[in-house]
Scaffold this motif. Structure first.
Motif, PDB file in Angstrom:
ATOM      1  N   LEU A  96      40.623  43.557  30.086  1.00  0.00           N
ATOM      2  CA  LEU A  96      39.430  42.837  29.636  1.00  0.00           C
ATOM      3  C   LEU A  96      38.459  43.838  29.012  1.00  0.00           C
ATOM      4  N   GLN A  97      38.021  43.551  27.806  1.00  0.00           N
ATOM      5  CA  GLN A  97      37.160  44.468  27.072  1.00  0.00           C
ATOM      6  C   GLN A  97      35.935  43.706  26.545  1.00  0.00           C
ATOM      7  N   TRP A  98      34.884  44.483  26.258  1.00  0.00           N
ATOM      8  CA  TRP A  98      33.691  43.903  25.640  1.00  0.00           C
ATOM      9  C   TRP A  98      33.154  44.851  24.598  1.00  0.00           C
ATOM     10  N   ASN A  99      32.850  44.256  23.441  1.00  0.00           N
ATOM     11  CA  ASN A  99      32.205  44.994  22.367  1.00  0.00           C
ATOM     12  C   ASN A  99      31.146  44.115  21.735  1.00  0.00           C
ATOM     13  N   PRO A 100      30.048  44.664  21.356  1.00  0.00           N
ATOM     14  CA  PRO A 100      28.973  43.862  20.765  1.00  0.00           C
ATOM     15  C   PRO A 100      29.394  43.272  19.438  1.00  0.00           C
ATOM     16  N   PRO A 101      29.363  41.950  19.313  1.00  0.00           N
ATOM     17  CA  PRO A 101      29.726  41.342  18.024  1.00  0.00           C
ATOM     18  C   PRO A 101      28.783  41.790  16.915  1.00  0.00           C
ATOM     19  N   ILE A 102      29.314  41.719  15.727  1.00  0.00           N
ATOM     20  CA  ILE A 102      28.605  42.074  14.499  1.00  0.00           C
ATOM     21  C   ILE A 102      28.438  43.591  14.398  1.00  0.00           C
ATOM     22  N   ILE A 103      28.093  44.231  15.515  1.00  0.00           N
ATOM     23  CA  ILE A 103      27.933  45.693  15.497  1.00  0.00           C
ATOM     24  C   ILE A 103      29.293  46.378  15.448  1.00  0.00           C
TER      25      ILE A 103
END
Length: 386
Positions: A102-109
């Motif tokens: 499970l990963q998370w990255n800031p959208p658009i950025i």
């Protein structure tokens, strides 16, 4: 009065459709009504004054902004499978390579590019090229590969799969150019595939494509269609040659052991014959020595015995005797096979060559001597009568 002429209390144009002659509602009044309704929804007083008259309260913007922030944060979560890797670009620049989970990255950025690193991909090629012995062959090849380094695969080369095709064609031409046509068309395909694999991987590593070659297969190698018939004849002749060699080898495998067996048998028979001859010679020598001893003791008896033994041996092996009568002109013929039965009492059972005993031989010898004596007397009487 025309419909558009001024009239009425306020000198406004008349409605051409017969409606009231009042103008459209005031825009400020409409905005005021909307503002009052929003205030009523969020706990404000409609038409209230103060410093906030005519504007939306700040709480509304806070709620809307919070909702948008939550949606934006939720959109940043994603799941990477076990066979996947993700390359993260932050503001267009490489940031990190993510592992499964499970990963998370800031959208658009951040821009997340997912790559399957375990899937085996395949690419096929068919090329016409020149061999070492200046012959033209058509070779079809398939390359199986995986993405070993996602960062290089995505960022280093603009189109790595096109680069793979060009590198594979170059490697194949290089290897086939150093190989004769016979090897390309027959048993040299495996060696060519191995050399192409090594050379292709070196090319891809130098390009920085992030591709790992799993296997290279030379699917087919054949001459151009214009000379296919001649090559088929050559291949058929080689197959016939191989078949004849196999038949000859099979015949050799059958005949050589048999010949070796016969040769061994002849050697054993010769060895046995040698031993037999040596034994007989030693026995005859021993017998001669013993006879010599007896001869020295009684010469006459021994000489007669040897004579009788010799006559017996000769008569036992023949049934015809030719005698040269002394003083006569004719040779006398004695049929022993007919004389023996009369001499021995007419017994046919005792007339065999090997069945004559010593006594019978003596009787036969006496009969022959008597016959010779009579013939000699007759011959003498005929000479005296003359």
């Amino acid at each position: 009065m025309a419909w558009n002429e001024p009239g009425g209390d306020n000198n406004r144009p008349r409605d051409p459709w017969g409606g009231n002659d009042q103008g459209p509602p005031d825009l400020d009044e409409a905005l005021k009504k909307i503002n009052d309704r929003l205030r009523g929804l969020f706990g404000g007083k409609p038409g209230g004054g103060g410093g906030g008259g005519g504007s939306i309260p700040r709480a509304v913007f806070g709620v809307i902004g919070g909702a948008l922030l939550v949606v934006w944060a939720v959109m940043g979560f994603y799941q990477l499978d076990e066979q996947e890797r993700a390359v993260v670009l932050r503001f267009g620049k490489y940031h990190a390579t993510l592992q499964p989970g499970l990963q998370w990255n800031p959208p658009i950025i951040d821009q997340v590019i997912t790559v399957n690193t375990t899937k085996v991909r395949s690419a096929g090629f068919r090329e016409v090229m020149l061999t070492k012995d200046e012959n033209i062959v058509e070779v079809s090849m398939s390359v199986q590969y995986i993405i070993d380094d996602p960062e290089k695969f995505i960022l280093e080369v603009r189109d790595p799969e096109i680069s793979l095709q060009h590198a594979a064609q170059s490697a194949l031409r290089h290897v086939v150019g150093d190989t004769t046509m016979d090897l390309v068309l027959t048993e040299g395909r495996a060696a060519i595939a191995g050399e192409v694999t090594q050379r292709l991987q070196n090319y891809l590593n130098s390009y920085g494509t992030g591709i790992l070659v799993s296997k290279v297969n030379i699917d087919e190698g054949k001459p151009p269609s214009q000379v296919q018939g001649a090559f088929d004849d050559v291949i058929k002749a080689r197959e016939d040659e191989e078949r004849v060699k196999n038949e000859a080898q099979s015949y050799s495998n059958g005949i050589v052991p048999e010949a070796r067996g016969r040769a061994q048998r002849v050697l054993e028979e010769a060895s046995a014959y040698r031993d037999q001859v040596i034994a007989l010679a030693e026995g005859e020598a021993e017998r001669f020595t013993q006879l010599l001893t007896e001869y020295r003791k009684a010469p006459e008896v021994t000489r007669e015995r040897l004579y009788l033994d010799a006559v017996q041996t000769v008569f036992a092996n023949t049934n015809k005797v030719l005698v040269d009568v002394e003083g006569g002109n004719n040779v006398m013929y004695l049929p022993l096979d007919k004389l023996a039965p009369r001499t021995m009492g007419g017994s046919e059972g005792s007339s065999g060559r090997s069945g004559i005993s010593d006594r019978q031989m003596r009787e036969l010898t006496d009969a022959v001597a008597e016959q010779l004596r009579r013939e000699a007397e007759n011959a003498s009487s005929r000479r005296g009568g003359r």
